[in-house]
Design a protein around this motif. Sequence first.
Motif, PDB file in Angstrom:
ATOM      1  N   ASN A 166       0.834  -1.201   0.000  1.00 17.86           N
ATOM      2  CA  ASN A 166       0.000   0.000   0.000  1.00 17.86           C
ATOM      3  C   ASN A 166       0.870   1.254   0.000  1.00 17.86           C
ATOM      4  O   ASN A 166       0.586   2.237  -0.690  1.00 17.86           O
ATOM      5  N   LEU A 167       1.962   1.205   0.759  1.00 16.25           N
ATOM      6  CA  LEU A 167       2.898   2.332   0.801  1.00 16.25           C
ATOM      7  C   LEU A 167       3.536   2.555  -0.567  1.00 16.25           C
ATOM      8  O   LEU A 167       3.632   3.696  -1.046  1.00 16.25           O
ATOM      9  N   PHE A 168       3.953   1.466  -1.210  1.00 18.21           N
ATOM     10  CA  PHE A 168       4.562   1.574  -2.540  1.00 18.21           C
ATOM     11  C   PHE A 168       3.565   2.143  -3.550  1.00 18.21           C
ATOM     12  O   PHE A 168       3.910   2.970  -4.385  1.00 18.21           O
ATOM     13  N   ARG A 169       2.331   1.675  -3.484  1.00 17.33           N
ATOM     14  CA  ARG A 169       1.309   2.168  -4.412  1.00 17.33           C
ATOM     15  C   ARG A 169       1.115   3.679  -4.247  1.00 17.33           C
ATOM     16  O   ARG A 169       1.001   4.405  -5.242  1.00 17.33           O
ATOM     17  N   GLN A 170       1.064   4.153  -3.006  1.00 16.24           N
ATOM     18  CA  GLN A 170       0.910   5.582  -2.756  1.00 16.24           C
ATOM     19  C   GLN A 170       2.063   6.375  -3.365  1.00 16.24           C
ATOM     20  O   GLN A 170       1.860   7.427  -3.985  1.00 16.24           O
ATOM     21  N   MET A 171       3.293   5.860  -3.212  1.00 17.26           N
ATOM     22  CA  MET A 171       4.470   6.539  -3.757  1.00 17.26           C
ATOM     23  C   MET A 171       4.429   6.547  -5.285  1.00 17.26           C
ATOM     24  O   MET A 171       4.766   7.551  -5.927  1.00 17.26           O
ATOM     25  N   ILE A 230       3.176   9.377 -10.496  1.00 19.70           N
ATOM     26  CA  ILE A 230       2.363   9.458 -11.714  1.00 19.70           C
ATOM     27  C   ILE A 230       1.696  10.828 -11.801  1.00 19.70           C
ATOM     28  O   ILE A 230       1.670  11.462 -12.863  1.00 19.70           O
ATOM     29  N   ALA A 231       1.182  11.294 -10.668  1.00 22.03           N
ATOM     30  CA  ALA A 231       0.496  12.596 -10.643  1.00 22.03           C
ATOM     31  C   ALA A 231       1.458  13.749 -10.903  1.00 22.03           C
ATOM     32  O   ALA A 231       1.073  14.779 -11.458  1.00 22.03           O
ATOM     33  N   GLU A 232       2.741  13.575 -10.534  1.00 20.73           N
ATOM     34  CA  GLU A 232       3.715  14.663 -10.661  1.00 20.73           C
ATOM     35  C   GLU A 232       4.662  14.473 -11.846  1.00 20.73           C
ATOM     36  O   GLU A 232       5.609  15.245 -12.001  1.00 20.73           O
ATOM     37  N   ARG A 233       4.416  13.468 -12.683  1.00 14.65           N
ATOM     38  CA  ARG A 233       5.377  13.106 -13.722  1.00 14.65           C
ATOM     39  C   ARG A 233       5.674  14.246 -14.704  1.00 14.65           C
ATOM     40  O   ARG A 233       6.765  14.310 -15.266  1.00 14.65           O
ATOM     41  N   ASP A 234       4.711  15.132 -14.917  1.00 17.77           N
ATOM     42  CA  ASP A 234       4.915  16.219 -15.875  1.00 17.77           C
ATOM     43  C   ASP A 234       5.595  17.436 -15.258  1.00 17.77           C
ATOM     44  O   ASP A 234       6.053  18.330 -15.974  1.00 17.77           O
ATOM     45  N   SER A 235       5.650  17.478 -13.923  1.00 24.72           N
ATOM     46  CA  SER A 235       6.203  18.665 -13.264  1.00 24.72           C
ATOM     47  C   SER A 235       7.461  18.388 -12.453  1.00 24.72           C
ATOM     48  O   SER A 235       8.216  19.305 -12.149  1.00 24.72           O
ATOM     49  N   VAL A 236       7.690  17.127 -12.104  1.00 24.78           N
ATOM     50  CA  VAL A 236       8.845  16.780 -11.263  1.00 24.78           C
ATOM     51  C   VAL A 236       9.675  15.696 -11.944  1.00 24.78           C
ATOM     52  O   VAL A 236       9.144  14.658 -12.345  1.00 24.78           O
ATOM     53  N   GLU A 237      10.978  15.952 -12.106  1.00 26.61           N
ATOM     54  CA  GLU A 237      11.870  14.955 -12.689  1.00 26.61           C
ATOM     55  C   GLU A 237      12.393  14.043 -11.578  1.00 26.61           C
ATOM     56  O   GLU A 237      12.709  14.499 -10.500  1.00 26.61           O
ATOM     57  N   SER A 238      12.485  12.755 -11.878  1.00 32.48           N
ATOM     58  CA  SER A 238      13.049  11.812 -10.913  1.00 32.48           C
ATOM     59  C   SER A 238      13.965  10.839 -11.650  1.00 32.48           C
ATOM     60  O   SER A 238      13.659  10.411 -12.764  1.00 32.48           O
ATOM     61  N   ASP A 287      14.992   7.911 -10.239  1.00 28.54           N
ATOM     62  CA  ASP A 287      14.951   6.632  -9.543  1.00 28.54           C
ATOM     63  C   ASP A 287      14.323   5.574 -10.445  1.00 28.54           C
ATOM     64  O   ASP A 287      13.937   5.847 -11.587  1.00 28.54           O
ATOM     65  N   PHE A 288      14.197   4.344  -9.918  1.00 33.44           N
ATOM     66  CA  PHE A 288      13.670   3.230 -10.703  1.00 33.44           C
ATOM     67  C   PHE A 288      12.230   3.485 -11.146  1.00 33.44           C
ATOM     68  O   PHE A 288      11.873   3.240 -12.303  1.00 33.44           O
ATOM     69  N   THR A 289      11.415   3.992 -10.231  1.00 35.44           N
ATOM     70  CA  THR A 289      10.013   4.264 -10.563  1.00 35.44           C
ATOM     71  C   THR A 289       9.901   5.313 -11.661  1.00 35.44           C
ATOM     72  O   THR A 289       9.108   5.168 -12.601  1.00 35.44           O
ATOM     73  N   GLY A 290      10.718   6.362 -11.575  1.00 33.64           N
ATOM     74  CA  GLY A 290      10.708   7.398 -12.600  1.00 33.64           C
ATOM     75  C   GLY A 290      11.101   6.848 -13.962  1.00 33.64           C
ATOM     76  O   GLY A 290      10.503   7.199 -14.983  1.00 33.64           O
ATOM     77  N   THR A 296       1.314   5.495 -20.603  1.00 35.02           N
ATOM     78  CA  THR A 296       0.015   5.278 -19.961  1.00 35.02           C
ATOM     79  C   THR A 296       0.178   4.181 -18.901  1.00 35.02           C
ATOM     80  O   THR A 296       0.739   3.120 -19.169  1.00 35.02           O
ATOM     81  N   MET A 297      -0.308   4.480 -17.699  1.00 34.28           N
ATOM     82  CA  MET A 297      -0.212   3.531 -16.589  1.00 34.28           C
ATOM     83  C   MET A 297      -1.616   3.107 -16.167  1.00 34.28           C
ATOM     84  O   MET A 297      -2.283   3.787 -15.392  1.00 34.28           O
ATOM     85  N   ASP A 298      -2.068   1.970 -16.715  1.00 31.24           N
ATOM     86  CA  ASP A 298      -3.362   1.444 -16.279  1.00 31.24           C
ATOM     87  C   ASP A 298      -3.154   0.627 -14.993  1.00 31.24           C
ATOM     88  O   ASP A 298      -2.045   0.504 -14.491  1.00 31.24           O
ATOM     89  N   GLU A 299      -4.214   0.058 -14.470  1.00 37.80           N
ATOM     90  CA  GLU A 299      -4.138  -0.689 -13.202  1.00 37.80           C
ATOM     91  C   GLU A 299      -3.172  -1.864 -13.285  1.00 37.80           C
ATOM     92  O   GLU A 299      -2.431  -2.149 -12.337  1.00 37.80           O
ATOM     93  N   LYS A 300      -3.153  -2.545 -14.430  1.00 40.15           N
ATOM     94  CA  LYS A 300      -2.255  -3.683 -14.609  1.00 40.15           C
ATOM     95  C   LYS A 300      -0.798  -3.248 -14.491  1.00 40.15           C
ATOM     96  O   LYS A 300       0.027  -3.919 -13.862  1.00 40.15           O
TER      97      LYS A 300
END
Length: 220
Positions: free
Chosen positions: A91-96, A101-109, A111-114, A122-126
Amino acid sequence: EETKMFMEYLEGEGEVDPSTTLAMFTSNNIMQMMFGQRWQYGDSSAVNAIHSIHANWALLVVGDLVPLFRYLPNVTRAKKKANEALGFIRNLFRQMIEKQIAERDSVESDDFTGAYLQEHETMDEKEVINLVDLCQEMFGAGTDTPSVTLNYVIVHLLNNPYWQEELFHEITAAFQGGVPSMEGLEKLPKLEATIQETLRLNPNGPLIPRATAHATKVRN
């Protein structure tokens, strides 16, 4: 950077539980790699989740090896606690992930997730579940094995004070108070031997069955 913060925490606390604290240290390295952030040492929610996963892992392995044991009360309770802790972590990972995803257009990262999000416009539920799974695998593999090995190193050095002193002098002479480097490993044969002997005595995969290729006589 993490080692520096780890040492500052140890010096401030004076007395700690190495199994929990070292698990926090190794998990923070993985968290930095996956999400670019870390937990604070002593964070009760993180400590409880890490401890619960590690404490119940041995019983769950026994249940995998001998399926009948899965019905024993201790194994059943261990599975319930481990699943609760795993649910907290996922649940913690999903929140992160959703935050990135919500900040992808405004914040560069970087890390692995970025990096994963850059490859998937496009990030669907799967895809979100797949990314959570990947992070869980890295967290599980990258937290437990090195922290357990470090705990065994401490045990062996406590039982071999002469070798502990020799190792201390070798490391001190090699780095002279400076920051360790990959090049410096050539100056640390005793440290290399300590790591290899610890892994020989306490392998990360201790339940792998072995067999000789042919009839072999050992001692008598």
